[in-house]
Write a protein that holds these residues in place. Structure first.
Motif, PDB file in Angstrom:
ATOM      1  N   GLU A 226       0.821  -1.217   0.000  1.00  0.00           N
ATOM      2  CA  GLU A 226       0.000   0.000   0.000  1.00  0.00           C
ATOM      3  C   GLU A 226       0.856   1.268   0.000  1.00  0.00           C
ATOM      4  O   GLU A 226       0.351   2.349  -0.261  1.00  0.00           O
ATOM      5  CB  GLU A 226      -0.908   0.013   1.235  1.00  0.00           C
ATOM      6  N   GLU A 228       4.773   3.332   1.611  1.00  0.00           N
ATOM      7  CA  GLU A 228       5.528   3.656   2.818  1.00  0.00           C
ATOM      8  C   GLU A 228       4.808   4.802   3.527  1.00  0.00           C
ATOM      9  O   GLU A 228       4.451   5.801   2.904  1.00  0.00           O
ATOM     10  CB  GLU A 228       6.966   4.057   2.491  1.00  0.00           C
ATOM     11  N   GLU A 229       4.585   4.636   4.829  1.00  0.00           N
ATOM     12  CA  GLU A 229       3.842   5.637   5.594  1.00  0.00           C
ATOM     13  C   GLU A 229       4.517   5.864   6.940  1.00  0.00           C
ATOM     14  O   GLU A 229       5.157   4.955   7.485  1.00  0.00           O
ATOM     15  CB  GLU A 229       2.393   5.186   5.831  1.00  0.00           C
ATOM     16  N   VAL A 231       3.859   6.370  10.837  1.00  0.00           N
ATOM     17  CA  VAL A 231       2.840   6.147  11.864  1.00  0.00           C
ATOM     18  C   VAL A 231       3.197   7.006  13.073  1.00  0.00           C
ATOM     19  O   VAL A 231       4.300   6.896  13.620  1.00  0.00           O
ATOM     20  CB  VAL A 231       2.772   4.662  12.269  1.00  0.00           C
ATOM     21  N   THR A 240       7.152   3.174   8.215  1.00  0.00           N
ATOM     22  CA  THR A 240       6.613   1.822   8.061  1.00  0.00           C
ATOM     23  C   THR A 240       6.362   1.477   6.598  1.00  0.00           C
ATOM     24  O   THR A 240       6.253   2.356   5.736  1.00  0.00           O
ATOM     25  CB  THR A 240       5.277   1.651   8.818  1.00  0.00           C
ATOM     26  N   HIS A 242       3.369  -0.347   4.625  1.00  0.00           N
ATOM     27  CA  HIS A 242       1.955  -0.669   4.812  1.00  0.00           C
ATOM     28  C   HIS A 242       1.575  -1.736   3.791  1.00  0.00           C
ATOM     29  O   HIS A 242       1.665  -1.524   2.580  1.00  0.00           O
ATOM     30  CB  HIS A 242       1.120   0.603   4.624  1.00  0.00           C
ATOM     31  N   ALA A 244      -1.476  -4.933   2.890  1.00  0.00           N
ATOM     32  CA  ALA A 244      -2.879  -5.243   3.179  1.00  0.00           C
ATOM     33  C   ALA A 244      -3.335  -6.461   2.390  1.00  0.00           C
ATOM     34  O   ALA A 244      -2.834  -6.756   1.297  1.00  0.00           O
ATOM     35  CB  ALA A 244      -3.758  -4.044   2.846  1.00  0.00           C
ATOM     36  N   GLU A 255      -4.707  -5.294   7.621  1.00  0.00           N
ATOM     37  CA  GLU A 255      -3.641  -4.369   7.259  1.00  0.00           C
ATOM     38  C   GLU A 255      -2.564  -4.375   8.328  1.00  0.00           C
ATOM     39  O   GLU A 255      -2.858  -4.438   9.528  1.00  0.00           O
ATOM     40  CB  GLU A 255      -4.182  -2.949   7.097  1.00  0.00           C
ATOM     41  N   TRP A 257       1.201  -2.392   9.461  1.00  0.00           N
ATOM     42  CA  TRP A 257       2.216  -1.354   9.293  1.00  0.00           C
ATOM     43  C   TRP A 257       3.478  -1.875   9.980  1.00  0.00           C
ATOM     44  O   TRP A 257       3.515  -2.033  11.203  1.00  0.00           O
ATOM     45  CB  TRP A 257       1.768  -0.041   9.915  1.00  0.00           C
ATOM     46  N   LYS A 268       1.401  -1.258  13.953  1.00  0.00           N
ATOM     47  CA  LYS A 268      -0.015  -0.922  13.791  1.00  0.00           C
ATOM     48  C   LYS A 268      -0.677  -2.070  13.038  1.00  0.00           C
ATOM     49  O   LYS A 268      -0.141  -2.577  12.052  1.00  0.00           O
ATOM     50  CB  LYS A 268      -0.173   0.394  13.014  1.00  0.00           C
ATOM     51  N   ARG A 270      -4.642  -3.380  11.722  1.00  0.00           N
ATOM     52  CA  ARG A 270      -6.070  -3.037  11.574  1.00  0.00           C
ATOM     53  C   ARG A 270      -6.800  -4.193  10.910  1.00  0.00           C
ATOM     54  O   ARG A 270      -6.382  -4.669   9.855  1.00  0.00           O
ATOM     55  CB  ARG A 270      -6.247  -1.766  10.738  1.00  0.00           C
ATOM     56  N   GLU A 280      -8.454  -1.842  15.692  1.00  0.00           N
ATOM     57  CA  GLU A 280      -7.165  -1.232  15.351  1.00  0.00           C
ATOM     58  C   GLU A 280      -6.252  -1.245  16.566  1.00  0.00           C
ATOM     59  O   GLU A 280      -6.650  -0.852  17.661  1.00  0.00           O
ATOM     60  CB  GLU A 280      -7.374   0.199  14.848  1.00  0.00           C
TER      61      GLU A 280
END
Length: 300
Positions: A226, A228-229, A231, A240, A242, A244, A255, A257, A268, A270, A280
């Motif tokens: 999904e 790179e994010e 958190v 992180t 991500h 899914a 999902e 992370w 993380k 979810r 979550e």
């Protein structure tokens, strides 16, 4: 396009967290390329702990079949102990309605134990019992190889389930309220706990197709990248990956992370279910130093 996942030589420190002492190298069944771990700015386990869950170490298993070498790059210096505390939400960015604690423990370099305990708080605790999941197994040349998985939802026997992995007989034994059944045990099969920590050994994006059991059935899961994010949590801002998975014939979605700078441990999680139900888990504290007996007694 598949992004390149790399470990930087100098990672961004997490504020107010100390670096634990280097951990000894884990010897695997076959020689593999070594991925040197990055500095670990994680606080030592000196704060209060939730009660430890008694887990019996199963007797030694002789001649457990080793999985075939898939040519994967294995991290031989993965954490030997990871203790993660989570806030639990039942709405995205909603109020905290419970706490969770996950403990990964590698014993003598050859066996692992995994516990994941979820406890509701406040009014929610009146109608939602504790959820306990455990996974036990071996560390092999391709990472984690589960032997037993348990899912226990309070005292609700109809919700409980168990999976036993017979690697020599290549059989997966599943027990739930619907009865007992067997499935062919496919190479690399994980359970719902072990697969999240398998990423410490085999980085995400290197292997995104996994056979996973939840104790009731065995499924092939295809995870997609999904992005790179960052958190934001009590750990600070954590980089992180991500990933899914969405059910083909359902509204369910899982999902993860995975922390890039901390060997891809989940920070993380979810789980979205039918009718819009969401669970979550957001990490608030991570410990990679195994607590001493004295520390455990002090924090009881």
């Amino acid at each position: 396009p598949r992004p390149e996942v790399t470990k930087t030589e100098q990672e961004k420190p997490v504020e107010n967290l100390k670096t634990p002492e280097p951990q000894k190298k884990v010897e695997l069944a076959e020689e593999s390329p070594v991925i040197e771990p990055s500095p670990l700015p994680i606080e030592p386990a000196v704060q209060e702990l939730l009660p430890e869950l008694p887990v019996e170490v199963p007797p030694p298993v002789d001649d457990v079949s080793q999985p075939a070498d898939k040519g994967l790059v294995i991290n031989e210096n993965a954490y030997q102990y990871v203790e993660t505390y989570f806030d639990v939400h039942t709405k995205i960015d909603g109020p905290v309605e419970g706490k969770a604690k996950s403990v990964f423990n590698l014993i003598d370099g050859g066996r692992y134990q995994l516990n994941f305990l979820v406890q509701a708080e406040g009014l929610t605790a009146l109608f939602l019992p504790d959820l306990l999941q455990t996974s036990e197994g071996l560390l092999t040349k391709t990472g984690l190889q589960p032997l037993n998985y348990l899912y226990q939802f309070g005292n609700k026997a109809d919700k409980n389930r168990n999976a036993m992995f017979d690697w020599q007989g290549k059989t997966l034994e599943l027990t739930s309220s619907k009865g007992f059944k067997t499935e062919p045990l496919l190479e690399g099969t994980q359970d719902m706990l072990s697969f999240m920590y398998q990423f410490m050994y085999v980085a995400p994006l290197e292997e995104m197709q996994l056979n996973i059991t939840n104790g009731k059935k065995l499924r092939e899961y295809h995870y997609v990248f999904e992005g790179e994010e960052n958190v934001n949590s009590q750990l600070g801002e954590v980089r992180t990956i991500h990933i899914a998975h969405t059910g083909i014939d359902s509204e369910e979605k899982t999902e993860l992370w995975l922390a890039i700078d901390y060997q891809y441990i989940p920070v993380k999680i979810r789980k979205s279910e039918k009718e819009g139900k969401v669970y979550e888990f957001v990490a608030t504290r991570v410990v990679t130093t195994r607590p001493t007996i004295d520390q455990l007694q002090e924090n009881k």
